[in-house]
Design a protein around this motif. Sequence first.
Motif, mmCIF file in Angstrom:
data_model
loop_
_atom_site.group_PDB
_atom_site.id
_atom_site.type_symbol
_atom_site.label_atom_id
_atom_site.label_comp_id
_atom_site.label_asym_id
_atom_site.label_seq_id
_atom_site.Cartn_x
_atom_site.Cartn_y
_atom_site.Cartn_z
ATOM 1 N N UNK A 228 12.283 -1.333 -10.639
ATOM 2 C CA UNK A 228 12.565 -1.623 -9.236
ATOM 3 C C UNK A 228 14.046 -1.618 -8.871
ATOM 4 N N UNK A 229 14.937 -1.667 -9.825
ATOM 5 C CA UNK A 229 16.370 -1.716 -9.517
ATOM 6 C C UNK A 229 16.792 -0.472 -8.736
ATOM 7 N N UNK A 230 17.393 -0.695 -7.575
ATOM 8 C CA UNK A 230 17.830 0.411 -6.750
ATOM 9 C C UNK A 230 16.727 1.062 -5.945
ATOM 10 N N UNK A 231 15.526 0.503 -5.991
ATOM 11 C CA UNK A 231 14.381 1.078 -5.279
ATOM 12 C C UNK A 231 14.011 0.220 -4.064
ATOM 13 N N UNK A 232 12.823 0.447 -3.552
ATOM 14 C CA UNK A 232 12.218 -0.327 -2.452
ATOM 15 C C UNK A 232 13.034 -0.256 -1.166
ATOM 16 N N UNK A 233 13.865 0.791 -1.014
ATOM 17 C CA UNK A 233 14.689 0.886 0.189
ATOM 18 C C UNK A 233 13.845 1.108 1.438
ATOM 19 N N UNK A 234 12.672 1.718 1.272
ATOM 20 C CA UNK A 234 11.820 1.980 2.436
ATOM 21 C C UNK A 234 10.772 0.893 2.644
ATOM 22 N N UNK A 235 10.716 -0.068 1.744
ATOM 23 C CA UNK A 235 9.710 -1.131 1.865
ATOM 24 C C UNK A 235 10.117 -2.118 2.955
ATOM 25 N N UNK A 236 9.120 -2.676 3.608
ATOM 26 C CA UNK A 236 9.381 -3.650 4.672
ATOM 27 C C UNK A 236 8.669 -4.954 4.345
ATOM 28 N N UNK A 237 9.289 -6.095 4.671
ATOM 29 C CA UNK A 237 8.619 -7.379 4.449
ATOM 30 C C UNK A 237 7.358 -7.463 5.304
ATOM 31 N N UNK A 238 6.329 -8.071 4.740
ATOM 32 C CA UNK A 238 5.062 -8.205 5.458
ATOM 33 C C UNK A 238 4.314 -9.420 4.951
ATOM 34 N N UNK A 239 3.365 -9.878 5.737
ATOM 35 C CA UNK A 239 2.416 -10.880 5.290
ATOM 36 C C UNK A 239 1.147 -10.154 4.861
ATOM 37 N N UNK A 240 0.726 -10.410 3.637
ATOM 38 C CA UNK A 240 -0.480 -9.799 3.086
ATOM 39 C C UNK A 240 -1.510 -10.899 2.909
ATOM 40 N N UNK A 241 -2.509 -10.902 3.771
ATOM 41 C CA UNK A 241 -3.488 -11.987 3.786
ATOM 42 C C UNK A 241 -2.792 -13.344 3.868
ATOM 43 N N UNK A 242 -1.740 -13.393 4.689
ATOM 44 C CA UNK A 242 -1.069 -14.663 4.947
ATOM 45 C C UNK A 242 0.052 -15.013 3.995
ATOM 46 N N UNK A 243 0.243 -14.247 2.919
ATOM 47 C CA UNK A 243 1.307 -14.523 1.963
ATOM 48 C C UNK A 243 2.325 -13.398 1.968
ATOM 49 N N UNK A 244 3.568 -13.719 1.624
ATOM 50 C CA UNK A 244 4.650 -12.749 1.681
ATOM 51 C C UNK A 244 4.439 -11.620 0.686
ATOM 52 N N UNK A 245 4.639 -10.395 1.180
ATOM 53 C CA UNK A 245 4.575 -9.215 0.338
ATOM 54 C C UNK A 245 5.455 -8.140 0.936
ATOM 55 N N UNK A 246 5.270 -6.910 0.490
ATOM 56 C CA UNK A 246 6.015 -5.773 1.007
ATOM 57 C C UNK A 246 5.038 -4.657 1.349
ATOM 58 N N UNK A 247 5.443 -3.806 2.281
ATOM 59 C CA UNK A 247 4.588 -2.678 2.635
ATOM 60 C C UNK A 247 5.464 -1.461 2.908
ATOM 61 N N UNK A 248 4.989 -0.302 2.459
ATOM 62 C CA UNK A 248 5.649 0.969 2.757
ATOM 63 C C UNK A 248 4.773 1.709 3.741
ATOM 64 N N UNK A 249 5.342 2.081 4.873
ATOM 65 C CA UNK A 249 4.575 2.751 5.918
ATOM 66 C C UNK A 249 5.171 4.121 6.211
ATOM 67 N N UNK A 250 4.318 5.018 6.706
ATOM 68 C CA UNK A 250 4.778 6.304 7.242
ATOM 69 C C UNK A 250 4.109 6.487 8.597
ATOM 70 N N UNK A 251 4.933 6.740 9.602
ATOM 71 C CA UNK A 251 4.386 6.880 10.940
ATOM 72 C C UNK A 251 3.672 5.647 11.429
ATOM 73 N N UNK A 252 4.118 4.476 10.945
ATOM 74 C CA UNK A 252 3.503 3.231 11.352
ATOM 75 C C UNK A 252 2.214 2.902 10.647
ATOM 76 N N UNK A 253 1.800 3.763 9.709
ATOM 77 C CA UNK A 253 0.551 3.547 8.958
ATOM 78 C C UNK A 253 0.880 3.030 7.553
ATOM 79 N N UNK A 254 0.312 1.894 7.133
ATOM 80 C CA UNK A 254 0.562 1.394 5.772
ATOM 81 C C UNK A 254 0.068 2.379 4.718
ATOM 82 N N UNK A 255 0.937 2.695 3.770
ATOM 83 C CA UNK A 255 0.570 3.608 2.685
ATOM 84 C C UNK A 255 0.464 2.879 1.344
#
Length: 288
Positions: A228-255
Amino acid sequence: MGGQRDELDLVAREFELQRGRLQALAQRMLGSAAEAEDAVQESWLRLSRSETEGIENLAGWLTTVVSRVCLNMLQSRGTRREDALEDYDAPEAAFGPEQEALLGDSIGAALLVVLDTLTPTERLAFVLHDMFAVPFEDIAPILGKTPAAARQLASRGRRRVRGVDEIATDRDRQQEVVDAFLAASRGGDFAALLELLDPDVVVRADAIGITMGAEPEVRGAQAVATTFAGRAKAARPALVDGLAGLVWTTGGVPRVVFDFTVVDGRITAIELLADPGLLGELDLELRG
């Protein structure tokens, strides 16, 4: 004949290496040392009767078998355990020192009483995921449900076990850890990542994630930090079933969803979820 005996001896030795973990797992599910021993013995009987050459992951196979045996035992209890709780005045006296030592600090007699109020499926999902970091993709087939449904069962069990106030505290703590992980990952801060990761952390990707280039499994803080070092630049903070996680989306769609398990301020597991069917069942909310 001798070859068969040698093979059985080898399987028996491998089983003994797993016995302690299986006993702890079964006891957390059943709350009874005697019943846990029965469940573990049943798993050995099933293993000894199986074609072991086709078992690629013995630890995972045994976890599945013991879990199914425990689930059957819990379901066969019906309401007997919940009815008994009404007359349960001194829970600490019901468990001897040997059992308490096996269960460990994370699950004492009082918690066992609370676990007994869960449905069998809630209890199994909660114990497997929250106490043994088994991914929901592996829990789902045991329960005969989708990974998202297994996640919801564990979430309901977690709320009932910990209470609303503690869940809120856990949610805030997890958000701090995940935000720090994202910052360290984007900044390539290897040392900070190591501080946030449990030494035995595991990252698992689902089948779709693997086709997208993710490794099926990465274990250990050093390996995960390197990933993960130097990665996750496109990831966005999100709540996943109410708990903190990350999500990568394209065109507003979670991938891809990065689902974190945080214990005592450290990340013990990250699940990379990319199956569109599963993502459609998750409760996702972008943060920030």
